[in-house]
Design a protein around this motif. Structure first.
Motif, PDB file in Angstrom:
ATOM      1  N   THR A   1       0.832  -1.210   0.000  1.00  0.00           N
ATOM      2  CA  THR A   1       0.000   0.000   0.000  1.00  0.00           C
ATOM      3  C   THR A   1       0.858   1.248   0.000  1.00  0.00           C
ATOM      4  N   GLU A   2       1.907   1.215   0.831  1.00  0.00           N
ATOM      5  CA  GLU A   2       2.750   2.395   0.932  1.00  0.00           C
ATOM      6  C   GLU A   2       3.425   2.676  -0.410  1.00  0.00           C
TER       7      GLU A   2
ATOM      8  N   PHE B   1       2.344   1.853  -3.329  1.00  0.00           N
ATOM      9  CA  PHE B   1       1.331   2.338  -4.256  1.00  0.00           C
ATOM     10  C   PHE B   1       1.020   3.809  -3.976  1.00  0.00           C
ATOM     11  N   SER B   2       0.916   4.109  -2.672  1.00  0.00           N
ATOM     12  CA  SER B   2       0.633   5.489  -2.287  1.00  0.00           C
ATOM     13  C   SER B   2       1.757   6.402  -2.725  1.00  0.00           C
ATOM     14  N   ARG B   3       3.005   5.887  -2.617  1.00  0.00           N
ATOM     15  CA  ARG B   3       4.121   6.721  -3.022  1.00  0.00           C
ATOM     16  C   ARG B   3       4.069   6.973  -4.515  1.00  0.00           C
TER      17      ARG B   3
ATOM     18  N   VAL C   1       1.378   6.998  -6.424  1.00  0.00           N
ATOM     19  CA  VAL C   1       0.312   7.942  -6.757  1.00  0.00           C
ATOM     20  C   VAL C   1       0.611   9.306  -6.171  1.00  0.00           C
ATOM     21  N   GLY C   2       0.978   9.314  -4.876  1.00  0.00           N
ATOM     22  CA  GLY C   2       1.122  10.584  -4.179  1.00  0.00           C
ATOM     23  C   GLY C   2       2.387  11.314  -4.553  1.00  0.00           C
ATOM     24  N   ILE C   3       3.523  10.607  -4.538  1.00  0.00           N
ATOM     25  CA  ILE C   3       4.779  11.313  -4.770  1.00  0.00           C
ATOM     26  C   ILE C   3       5.124  11.334  -6.256  1.00  0.00           C
TER      27      ILE C   3
ATOM     28  N   ASP D   1       1.405  12.719  -8.158  1.00  0.00           N
ATOM     29  CA  ASP D   1       0.858  14.000  -7.735  1.00  0.00           C
ATOM     30  C   ASP D   1       1.977  14.993  -7.463  1.00  0.00           C
TER      31      ASP D   1
ATOM     32  N   LEU E   1       3.088  15.943 -11.369  1.00  0.00           N
ATOM     33  CA  LEU E   1       2.176  17.092 -11.440  1.00  0.00           C
ATOM     34  C   LEU E   1       2.792  18.318 -10.781  1.00  0.00           C
TER      35      LEU E   1
ATOM     36  N   GLY F   1     -10.204  15.877 -17.793  1.00  0.00           N
ATOM     37  CA  GLY F   1     -11.134  15.070 -17.004  1.00  0.00           C
ATOM     38  C   GLY F   1     -12.447  14.899 -17.719  1.00  0.00           C
TER      39      GLY F   1
END
Lengths: 497, 681
Positions: free
Chosen positions: B618-619, B621-623, B625-627, B630, B634, B671
């Motif tokens: 999970t971590e 995956f979060s990294r 997506v998040g780091i 995003d 981005l 979007g």
């Protein structure tokens, strides 16, 4: 109903308008130092408005002002939510150090005006009114976000918000005009009839129009991918404004979304019938389901990485928008019930968390989560209630957040097997959210040293925190009062005119 | 009446809340908050008691029920039941509690956690009143656990001492064993009758919703809770250890009220016990009575003697329930509450004095609770001595005391039961045997503590009578040990006939099939057995006292000599029949081994590889997506890319903002298009 007769149904809103006028005049009279006293006037006005609303007939359903807005139990409960949220945020603002030294008379006046805009959002049944009410709320939000003119980040937030908002409402306006072009009317109920008589040839236009309108609504309630403004604005705006934006306009947006989609694309059944039929041709249910799933997943995953409590709560509010959105495509009374219930519960826990963040920021001068270390021991009052709000936001029993989520998932499960996957994603997301909510609790209790002098927040700040914490726990144990009230409010004005 | 009940329930709770949160900041650490709250409950209880005496109606009962929550098919109701039993119990609880609160202001003076102590004392009073007031099994269970919790907190009040924190844990865990049984019992009744309310459960049993076998099992399960809380064999082991708590706590919780909750529960539920269940109950009670009395004979710690004596007396009360004389079990509960609390508070006074004397001499080695270090204290502590003597006489069952009336009634009930069922002759032997031993060990305590020569002269010289805040409760409790308070409006010291026996009426069993004796038959039997039982019990009490006089006052018989002769029974008694050791070897150690094995699997294998693995994924995956997405792409590339461009065109400030938001807007359009594409698919 004509304009003159309508006025008697419009009393609560009129009270709000009177409050705005009185506040404006009072602000001219007060000196800079006394400008904050307008806040008391606004509070008094909100109390009077709530009282008037309470005296209005709860079962009344009637269209007013030439059939542009309606009075019905559904809008009534939302008006209570707006009044309550505004009331709390005005109190919060009066205790925030951020707003000290700035002339705040105008600020409180704008908040009162926002109540009017949101009430109109929750009750409009005419495309033009829909657009106007959204604009009222948006423009006031822009000003509030940039209220601290001297601060660069507040400024920047407001400017971004304006541009983003203008763009989104442009898209929405385009969608609305397509709809008008297809049917030749702006009244929601007539639209509903006209759409069903259109042939399959207009499906493409209708779909494009729906998506464009969704962009407008989605921006208001911060649904991915229309959420990009949220973190920047939430971080830049003064904290009480952030708290406000993450609760009240969002609730108004959902009220509008529910009424709009159920009236326009349902088959015109009254709200209290068990299951509605979706209209053929436009796959808006699927669109909303996917958006809900994406919204909560992105909101939660990105929230894990946040280091600033306001940014964390911003992403968490995106995630919560996703949870709430799950209830819309179910198209059942249970779904709407769960949404309204969740919004009320969410109001308490979100505003509670923000009011605590304000107290912490006033006292310890930080918004960084890592610097919350030891607060659980340095100030048991703050630590305990922050833990309560975090538990409630995660949805752990015995908090109100748990009951809210339970109803949402129950609505999905009872809606049929096509919603199961969404429920599973919702549950997985709750698990993910546990990680970052509990990190706040962990930092507060398991890191940092103790201090000899315990800090107990004084007077109003402590009272606000407590006033938010009590319902957050109480509705987790006994929610039948709230459930009854929400249940009795699930009535739209439905008959055509 | 119901409003009174609610006020009695809530006052101590309010005191608890005030004390726990702001107690430390109040003047005198806030002890007056607790004391006045509890004193107010005492006033209210007295008022209710007065109303009860004026009404003088055995049938008096108020039952108020509310719906707690409603889950459609499942409705859970709670409520308050106030009848004569409740009123008497409320009076007992609030009276002893008030006296203990007052006593504690002196006994605990200068304690590090003074306000916390009073907070928990008030919490206990609240919970105990809750048990008494509840009209349903669920409410009883909730408050049952709450008294367990407050007992745990108070036993462990001096948690810096390992022995105290161990004792607290032991009390809690041992009680859990009983409570699980109780919970199963409650759920059995709930499943069968669909309600937690006493009246519904009784009606359900009467209409035969449970077969006799299930009813026996369910009743015994419920009784398991009473075994735990009232420290009956084999779950008695926690009570003697609980003496590690402050002595006033022992007096309130572990002598007068909480431990009596089991008896109270058995009393309330008597009508649903089957004959088989009652026989088991009688044997457990009778055996506990004699078993604990044997242990008490050889103990040297003054509080341990009293602790085992409490276990033994509780056994009596349970025995009374088992043989059907259950109103007399309650009677003994009430009389015992007064004199046993008095005994504990007296022992506290003695310990307080000893402790002070050792403290003056800078002696931190000697045990202020060991009776072998005492002696001759009657001259120095006149009030304590006299009050303790009166309470001891009452406990020994000497005529003119309250203890005589209640114990005599229980023995008469047991005798009558055995006359009906001669095969259960052991119960009579248990009962009278325990009575003999009780008189003996209590006077042994008196003689060792107050008579003879002081062991150390310099300690003796430093002994002082305790302050009046401590002696006043002693005098009150000793006064209440006379028969008169329980036999009014009659003055016959040899008959228990009085307001209590009139107002506390016994109920017939509701078990279908009329397998039990009716209340009338039991009363009849007891009436016949009364005179022989009374004569026998007077004889036995005086022989016990006489034996103690011979052995410990006149020393005509050497105790050591007898101990040497009866070395096996002596060792068994001294070591409490090795119950703790047996539990340690055959229950606790195997459980620990099993627990360690499971913990190894859980932590080393399941947690480290499976749970952490899931977290890592999970971590990651979060990294991503998040780091990566995003933030890196981005934010860093697009947003900050614009920001970096600003470095070049810093003059053109306008472009920064526009550039940044434009990117957002591109995403909005993207979007919209993505959604369109998605729906097209």
């Amino acid at each position: 109903m004509g304009n003159i007769q309508s006025i008697s149904y419009f009393l609560p809103e009129l009270m709000v308008i009177a409050t705005v006028v009185v506040a404006l005049i009072a602000d001219l009279v007060y000196s800079d130092r006394n400008s904050y006293k307008v806040g008391y006037l606004v509070i008094a006005g909100l109390v009077v408005a709530s009282f008037t609303l309470w005296l209005s007939l709860p079962e009344e359903t009637t269209p007013i002002f030439l059939n542009t807005i309606v009075v019905d139990p559904f809008s009534r409960i939302f008006k209570f939510v707006f009044l309550l949220a505004t009331f709390i945020v005005v109190l919060m603002s009066m205790n925030s150090d951020e707003l000290k030294g700035v002339r705040t008379g105008e600020y409180y006046t704008l908040m009162a005006a926002m109540v009017l805009g949101m009430s109109l959002m929750a009750s409009s049944v005419d495309l033009i009114m829909v657009y106007l009410s959204i604009e009222i709320v948006s423009i006031i939000s822009f000003i509030l976000a940039g209220y601290l003119r001297a601060q660069v980040r507040s400024n920047e937030a407001a400017l971004k918000y304006v541009i983003y908002g203008a763009f989104s409402s442009g898209l929405m306006l385009y969608g609305l005009s397509l709809l008008y072009g297809l049917t030749g009317t702006t009244k929601l109920f007539q639209l509903s009839g006209s759409i069903s008589s259109l042939g399959p040839g207009s499906n493409l236009t209708l779909t494009v129009s729906t998506i464009l309108m969704l962009a407008g609504f989605g921006y208001k309630v911060a649904i991915v991918p229309f959420h990009f403004w949220t973190p920047d604005v939430y971080e830049g705006a003064p904290t009480p404004v952030t708290a406000y934006l993450s609760v009240a306009p969002k609730a108004a947006g959902f009220a509008l979304l529910i009424r709009f989609f159920n009236t326009l694309f349902g088959t015109g059944q009254p709200l209290n019938s068990p299951v509605w039929q979706a209209m053929e041709g436009v796959p808006w249910q699927d669109i909303l389901m996917v958006l809900a799933a994406v919204t909560m997943t992105v909101g939660n995953l990105v929230a894990i990485q946040q280091k600033n409590i306001k940014r964390l709560l911003a992403y968490s509010s995106i995630a919560h928008a996703g949870y709430i959105l799950m209830g819309v495509p179910v198209l059942s009374q249970e779904g709407v019930y769960a949404i309204v219930f969740y919004i009320i519960v969410y109001l308490f826990m979100q505003l509670g968390a923000f009011s605590l963040a304000i107290v912490v920021s006033n006292r310890y001068g930080t918004e960084i989560i890592e610097e919350y270390s030891g607060i659980g021991w340095k100030s048991p009052y703050l630590g305990f209630f922050m833990a309560v709000f975090m538990f409630s936001l995660t949805g752990i029993p015995p908090t109100a957040g748990f009951i809210g989520k339970m109803y949402l998932f129950a609505a999905l499960i009872n809606g049929g097997s096509q919603f199961y996957w969404l429920a599973i994603i919702g549950v997985l997301n709750s698990v993910i959210s546990l990680y970052y909510y509990m990190r706040v609790v962990k930092v507060m209790y398991f890191q940092g040293g103790r201090e000899k002098d315990l800090y107990v927040p004084g007077g109003m700040s402590a009272a606000i925190v407590l006033a938010m914490a009590i319902p957050s726990i109480y509705f987790g144990v006994r929610w039948s009062f709230l459930a009854d009230w929400v249940n009795s409010s699930l009535k739209f004005f439905i008959a055509g005119f | 009446m119901v409003n009174y009940g609610i006020a009695i329930l809530l006052l101590p709770l309010m005191a608890f809340v005030v004390q726990i949160f702001i107690g430390k900041r109040l003047p005198r650490n806030g002890d007056w908050v607790s004391v006045s709250a509890v004193a107010l409950t005492l006033c209210l209880s007295l008022a209710m008691f007065g109303v009860m005496l004026v009404k003088y109606d055995p049938e008096f009962s108020v039952d108020e029920t509310w719906t707690w929550f409603d889950l459609g098919s499942l409705q859970v109701q709670i409520g308050i039941l106030i009848d004569n039993v409740t009123v008497v119990m409320l009076l007992v609880v609030s009276l002893v509690s008030t006296l203990v609160h007052v006593y504690s202001t002196a006994y605990m003076e200068g304690d590090l956690r003074y306000s916390r102590y009073f907070a928990f004392l008030s919490l206990f009073t609240f919970s105990m009143n809750g048990i008494v007031l509840a009209n349903n099994l669920l409410g009883i269970y909730i408050f049952w656990e709450l008294v367990g919790l407050s007992s745990y907190l108070l036993i462990g009040h001096w948690f810096e001492k390992d022995s105290a924190s161990d004792a607290a844990k032991k009390a809690f865990l041992v009680n859990r064993v009983g409570d699980i049984g109780m919970f199963i019992g409650i759920m059995l009744f709930f499943t069968a009758t669909g309600s937690f309310l006493f009246r519904d459960v009784f009606a359900g049993v009467e209409s035969g919703l449970l077969s006799t076998e299930i009813l026996t099992v369910a009743g015994l399960c419920l009784f398991a809770g009473a075994i735990g809380k009232s420290a009956q064999f084999p779950l008695h082991v926690w009570l003697p250890d609980a003496m590690e708590g402050p002595t006033p706590v022992s007096a309130l919780i572990h002598a007068a009220t909480m431990v009596a909750a089991g008896v109270y529960l058995s009393f309330r539920l008597f009508p649903i016990f089957t004959p088989t269940a009652l026989t088991v109950i009688a044997y457990i009670g009778g055996f506990t009575a004699i078993f604990a009395a044997i242990i008490a004979v050889t103990q040297n710690d003054i509080k341990k003697v009293l602790a085992y004596s409490t276990v033994s007396q509780l056994g009596y009360m349970i025995l009374a329930v088992g043989v059907g004389a259950y109103t007399y079990g309650l009677f003994h509960l009430v009389t015992h509450a007064a004199f046993k609390a008095g005994l504990f508070l007296c022992s506290g006074s003695v310990i307080h004095a000893m402790h002070y004397a050792y403290h003056e001499l800078h002696d931190h080695e000697s045990d202020p609770q060991d009776m072998r270090n005492m002696g001759g204290m009657r001259d120095k502590m006149k009030t304590t001595f006299l009050t303790m003597l009166i309470c001891t006489v009452a406990l020994s069952g000497v005529p003119f005391t309250s203890g005589f009336l209640s114990k005599d009634a229980i023995l008469a009930g047991t005798l009558s039961f055995t006359l009906h069922h001669p095969e259960h002759f052991l119960l009579v032997l248990f009962g009278f045997g325990a009575a003999l031993l009780t008189a003996f060990y209590m006077f042994r305590l008196i003689f060792m503590t107050f008579y003879g020569e002081p062991v150390r002269r310099e300690v003796y010289d430093n002994i002082h009578e305790s302050p009046s805040a401590m002696t006043a409760p002693l005098v009150t409790l000793a006064t209440l040990s006379f028969f008169l308070f329980f036999t009014l409006p009659y003055f016959n010291p040899f008959s228990d006939h009085g307001w209590f026996t009139v107002l506390i009426d016994s109920r017939d069993s509701v078990v279908p099939g009329h397998l039990n004796l009716t209340a009338h038959e039991i009363a009849e039997g007891m009436h016949h057995a009364h005179t022989p039982a009374m004569l026998l019990s007077i004889l036995i009490a005086f022989s016990g006292i006489g034996l103690a006089v011979f052995m410990y006052l006149q020393k005509r018989i050497s105790a050591d000599h007898i101990a040497a002769k009866l070395s096996l029974p002596y060792k068994l008694s001294l070591n409490k029949f090795f119950v703790d050791e047996t539990y340690q070897r055959y229950l606790i150690n195997p459980s620990l081994i099993l627990a360690r094995m499971i913990a190894f699997f859980d932590w080393e294998i399941y947690d480290k590889y499976i749970v952490n693995g899931f977290g890592k994924v999970t971590e990651w995956f979060s990294r991503v997506v998040g780091i990566r997405w995003d933030y890196d792409i981005l934010d860093q590339q697009i947003v900050d890319g614009v920001g970096r461009t600003t470095g070049f065109f810093s003059a053109r400030l306008r472009l920064i903002q526009t550039g940044k938001v434009q990117n957002y807007l591109v995403w909005v359009l993207a979007g919209v298009i993505m959604i369109y594409v998605f729906q097209a698919i």
